[in-house]
Design a protein around this motif. Structure first.
Motif, mmCIF file in Angstrom:
data_model
loop_
_atom_site.group_PDB
_atom_site.id
_atom_site.type_symbol
_atom_site.label_atom_id
_atom_site.label_comp_id
_atom_site.label_asym_id
_atom_site.label_seq_id
_atom_site.Cartn_x
_atom_site.Cartn_y
_atom_site.Cartn_z
ATOM 1 N N THR A 201 0.853 -1.183 0.000
ATOM 2 C CA THR A 201 0.000 0.000 0.000
ATOM 3 C C THR A 201 0.888 1.231 0.000
ATOM 4 O O THR A 201 1.970 1.238 0.590
ATOM 5 C CB THR A 201 -0.932 0.019 1.216
ATOM 6 N N GLU A 202 0.411 2.284 -0.694
ATOM 7 C CA GLU A 202 1.241 3.468 -0.867
ATOM 8 C C GLU A 202 0.375 4.701 -1.036
ATOM 9 O O GLU A 202 -0.690 4.654 -1.670
ATOM 10 C CB GLU A 202 2.162 3.281 -2.090
ATOM 11 N N LEU A 227 1.481 7.767 6.142
ATOM 12 C CA LEU A 227 0.215 8.262 5.617
ATOM 13 C C LEU A 227 -0.910 7.282 5.919
ATOM 14 O O LEU A 227 -0.768 6.079 5.672
ATOM 15 C CB LEU A 227 0.314 8.480 4.107
ATOM 16 N N PRO A 228 -2.050 7.762 6.454
ATOM 17 C CA PRO A 228 -3.166 6.871 6.771
ATOM 18 C C PRO A 228 -3.866 6.372 5.512
ATOM 19 O O PRO A 228 -3.883 7.050 4.479
ATOM 20 C CB PRO A 228 -4.096 7.751 7.609
ATOM 21 N N CYS A 229 -4.443 5.194 5.597
ATOM 22 C CA CYS A 229 -5.210 4.649 4.474
ATOM 23 C C CYS A 229 -6.528 5.410 4.340
ATOM 24 O O CYS A 229 -7.206 5.686 5.337
ATOM 25 C CB CYS A 229 -5.503 3.167 4.690
ATOM 26 N N ASN A 230 -6.894 5.730 3.118
ATOM 27 C CA ASN A 230 -8.140 6.458 2.897
ATOM 28 C C ASN A 230 -9.350 5.745 3.479
ATOM 29 O O ASN A 230 -10.262 6.376 4.013
ATOM 30 C CB ASN A 230 -8.366 6.678 1.398
ATOM 31 N N GLY A 231 -9.373 4.416 3.375
ATOM 32 C CA GLY A 231 -10.531 3.656 3.839
ATOM 33 C C GLY A 231 -10.417 3.143 5.253
ATOM 34 O O GLY A 231 -11.366 2.535 5.767
ATOM 35 N N ALA A 232 -9.274 3.350 5.888
ATOM 36 C CA ALA A 232 -9.055 2.895 7.266
ATOM 37 C C ALA A 232 -8.010 3.806 7.894
ATOM 38 O O ALA A 232 -6.825 3.470 7.931
ATOM 39 C CB ALA A 232 -8.607 1.440 7.295
ATOM 40 N N PRO A 233 -8.425 4.979 8.391
ATOM 41 C CA PRO A 233 -7.472 5.978 8.899
ATOM 42 C C PRO A 233 -6.576 5.495 10.026
ATOM 43 O O PRO A 233 -5.521 6.085 10.265
ATOM 44 C CB PRO A 233 -8.382 7.119 9.363
ATOM 45 N N SER A 234 -6.960 4.409 10.704
ATOM 46 C CA SER A 234 -6.121 3.893 11.782
ATOM 47 C C SER A 234 -4.966 3.047 11.244
ATOM 48 O O SER A 234 -4.075 2.665 12.005
ATOM 49 C CB SER A 234 -6.957 3.058 12.754
ATOM 50 N N GLU A 235 -4.979 2.744 9.934
ATOM 51 C CA GLU A 235 -3.921 1.958 9.312
ATOM 52 C C GLU A 235 -3.014 2.861 8.496
ATOM 53 O O GLU A 235 -3.420 3.943 8.054
ATOM 54 C CB GLU A 235 -4.524 0.888 8.392
ATOM 55 N N CYS A 237 -0.781 3.519 5.083
ATOM 56 C CA CYS A 237 -0.681 3.133 3.672
ATOM 57 C C CYS A 237 0.514 3.844 3.041
ATOM 58 O O CYS A 237 0.378 4.714 2.168
ATOM 59 C CB CYS A 237 -1.963 3.463 2.923
ATOM 60 N N GLY A 238 1.716 3.505 3.510
ATOM 61 C CA GLY A 238 2.937 3.998 2.909
ATOM 62 C C GLY A 238 3.152 5.478 3.076
ATOM 63 O O GLY A 238 2.724 6.105 4.055
ATOM 64 N N GLY A 239 3.834 6.063 2.083
ATOM 65 C CA GLY A 239 4.147 7.482 2.079
ATOM 66 C C GLY A 239 4.385 7.947 0.666
ATOM 67 O O GLY A 239 4.084 7.244 -0.303
ATOM 68 N N ASN A 244 4.215 0.327 2.375
ATOM 69 C CA ASN A 244 4.113 -0.725 3.379
ATOM 70 C C ASN A 244 4.025 -2.055 2.646
ATOM 71 O O ASN A 244 3.091 -2.277 1.860
ATOM 72 C CB ASN A 244 2.885 -0.525 4.261
ATOM 73 N N LEU A 245 4.994 -2.931 2.883
ATOM 74 C CA LEU A 245 5.122 -4.177 2.134
ATOM 75 C C LEU A 245 4.607 -5.357 2.945
ATOM 76 O O LEU A 245 4.839 -5.444 4.154
ATOM 77 C CB LEU A 245 6.580 -4.416 1.759
ATOM 78 N N TYR A 246 3.935 -6.296 2.262
ATOM 79 C CA TYR A 246 3.415 -7.517 2.869
ATOM 80 C C TYR A 246 3.811 -8.693 1.980
ATOM 81 O O TYR A 246 3.909 -8.564 0.758
ATOM 82 C CB TYR A 246 1.886 -7.458 3.001
ATOM 83 N N GLU A 247 4.006 -9.867 2.599
ATOM 84 C CA GLU A 247 4.428 -11.057 1.850
ATOM 85 C C GLU A 247 3.647 -12.280 2.310
ATOM 86 O O GLU A 247 3.440 -12.481 3.514
ATOM 87 C CB GLU A 247 5.916 -11.317 2.037
ATOM 88 N N ALA A 248 3.206 -13.091 1.355
ATOM 89 C CA ALA A 248 2.542 -14.368 1.637
ATOM 90 C C ALA A 248 3.426 -15.482 1.088
ATOM 91 O O ALA A 248 3.419 -15.753 -0.115
ATOM 92 C CB ALA A 248 1.152 -14.418 1.010
#
Length: 404
Positions: A201-202, A227-235, A237-239, A244-248
Motif C-alpha cells: 500500500t502506498e 500516511l493513513p489509508c483512505n478507507g481505514a485511517p487507523s492503518e 498506507c505507505g508514504g 508498506n510491504l506484505y508477503e505471503a
C-alpha cells in the motif's frame, strides 16, 4: 497475438504527473502503469525441478500470463522459457507463436485442443511453442495448495520500503480498487486473489501486487510510511515514495531457483503402454494379433487420438493397472505430433512410438522407429513425424521410473 514490446520500451521509468502532496481522501497520483523490469538470469537447468506440461490454452484478454521477459525469439525453447519464469518467481510459463515466452501466476481460463498448439519452437523444432493466439503452458509444481477464501490472512507485514528507481518496487497497480476506500485488507485480498506473493500500500490509496521487489527497493525508516489509508485511517498506507510491504510465502515456490531439486526416482522401473479412450479408435492386444506374448495394445483409428498410459496391466486387465499419465496424437499441419505427459511420482525414462499402415510383425519398442532416452525427472516428451493419411496404426510405449 499480443505484440511483445522491446526491452528498451520496457525500461521507461514511471513518473508522477504531480509533485504536490495530496491531503487525505484525495485521488491517488496519476501514475502510468509500470512496465516490467528486465528479467533476472534464468535458473540453471540442474538447479530446479522441471516444469510439467499443462496443455494448450487460448490467449486471454486481459492476459493472465502478465510478465514479458523479452527473450530472444529466434532461439526459444521450452527450457529457456521455464528457466526464466522460475528465476523470476512465476508458477506458469507460456510459449506462444514459435518463440515468445510469457510468465504468470494464473492459468488462462480457456483450454484449446492440443492440435491448435502447432507452432514448433524456433530453438527446438521437436517442441511446440503454441500458435497464433494459443499458448503451450508449463507449470512449476513446487507451489503449495492455496485456500483463496483465507488468503488475505496469510500475508505478514515486512515493514516500510523505498519505491523503486526506474521500475516500481512492486509491479502491478490494482486500479479496480476504489482508492477513496482502500484499506490494507482490501489490498491483500486483491493481490491474493491473483496469487501474488507481494502486496503493498502506498500514498493513502494505492495498492500494488507483485512477485519480486524491483528497482532496487530497500528497507526504509518506518517514519517514511506515515500516511493513513483512505478507507481505514487507523492503518498506514505507505508514504510519498515509500510503501508498506506484505508477503505471503504460501504463494511462493517451496524450492526457489537455486534450491537443489529432489533426486529423480530411479530405484524402480516399469513399462507403460498407451490405451486409447478417444471416440472412433480401437485398442487391440498384442496377444490377439499374435505379435507378442506380453500385455499391451495396438491402437488403430483416425486422429486425434488420446488416452491413458497404463503400467502393470498384466493380462491386459486395466482394472489392475496404474494410470501413470496420458498421451495425445494429433495432426498438426503436415506432421503428426504425439505428446506424453506423466505426473510425479511417475517419471519418463524412455519413450518409443510406432506409426504405420499396419501393426509390426513383432513387438520390439527399440525398433519402432521413434525413440527417446529422456532426462532424469522428465514428465513430458514428444515426437513430431510426417503425417501420412494412409497410416492409422500406433503403439505408444514408455519406460517409467518411480520411487519404490
Amino acid at each position: 497475438m499480443k505484440v511483445v514490446l522491446s526491452s528498451a520500451v520496457a525500461a521507461i521509468a514511471l513518473i508522477s504527473s504531480t509533485t504536490a502532496i495530496p491531503t487525505i481522501n484525495q485521488e491517488p497520483r496519476d501514475l502510468q502503469r509500470r512496465t516490467d523490469a528486465p528479467p533476472l538470469p534464468p535458473c540453471s537447468q540442474n538447479n530446479y525441478s522441471p516444469f510439467t506440461y499443462v496443455g494448450c490454452f487460448v490467449e486471454p484478454n486481459p492476459q493472465s500470463l502478465q510478465y514479458y521477459p523479452h527473450l530472444v525469439f529466434s532461439t526459444m525453447t521450452v527450457e529457456t522459457c521455464t528457466a526464466t519464469c522460475k528465476s523470476n518467481g512465476f508458477k506458469y510459463a507460456g510459449l506462444i507463436y514459435f518463440g515468445n515466452c510469457q510468465c504468470g501466476t494464473m492459468l488462462p481460463p480457456t483450454r484449446a485442443p492440443e492440435s491448435e498448439c502447432d507452432a514448433p519452437c524456433n530453438g527446438n523444432q521437436d517442441q511446440m511453442c503454441g500458435s497464433n493466439q494459443r499458448f503451450s503452458i508449463y507449470s512449476d509444481n513446487t507451489y503449495p495448495t492455496v485456500d483463496l477464501s483465507t488468503i488475505a490472512s496469510q500475508y505478514t507485514p515486512k515493514g516500510c520500503y523505498s519505491e523503486g528507481v526506474g521500475f516500481r518496487a512492486v509491479s502491478y497497480r490494482q486500479d479496480q480498487l476504489d482508492s477513496t476506500t482502500l484499506s490494507t485488507a482490501k489490498c491483500l485480498a486483491a493481490c491474493g486473489a491473483e496469487y501474488y506473493p507481494l502486496a503493498a500500500t502506498e500514498y493513502y490509496g494505492e495498492c500494488y501486487c507483485g512477485y519480486k521487489l524491483q528497482g532496487g527497493s530497500t528497507p526504509a525508516d518506518p517514519t517514511n510510511c506515515n500516511l493513513p489509508c483512505n478507507g481505514a485511517p487507523s492503518e498506514l498506507c505507505g508514504g510519498a515514495g515509500y510503501l508498506n510491504l506484505y508477503e505471503a510465502t504460501i504463494l511462493e515456490s517451496t524450492a526457489p531457483c537455486g534450491a537443489q531439486p529432489p533426486p529423480p526416482p530411479t530405484t524402480c522401473s516399469g513399462t507403460a503402454y498407451g490405451y486409447a479412450t478417444s471416440t472412433g479408435d480401437v485398442d487391440k492386444t498384442f496377444v490377439s494379433l499374435n505379435i507378442g506374448k506380453n500385455w499391451g495394445w495396438v491402437i488403430q483409428g483416425p486422429v486425434t487420438v488420446s488416452g491413458n498410459l497404463y503400467m502393470g496391466a498384466g493380462g491386459n486387465d486395466i482394472s489392475k493397472a496404474t494410470i501413470v499419465g496420458t498421451f495425445t496424437i494429433a495432426k498438426v499441419g503436415s506432421n503428426l505430433v504425439i505428446i506424453y505427459t506423466t505426473n510425479a511420482p511417475w517419471y519418463l525414462s524412455s519413450t518409443h512410438f510406432y506409426y504405420g499402415a499396419s501393426y509390426p510383425a513383432k513387438i520390439a519398442p527399440g525398433k519402432f522407429g521413434n525413440g527417446h532416452s529422456t532426462q532424469a525427472g522428465s514428465t513430458t516428451d514428444s515426437f513430431t513425424v510426417p503425417y501420412d493419411g494412409n497410416m492409422a496404426t500406433y503403439i505408444v510405449h514408455a519406460g517409467i521410473s518411480y520411487q519404490c
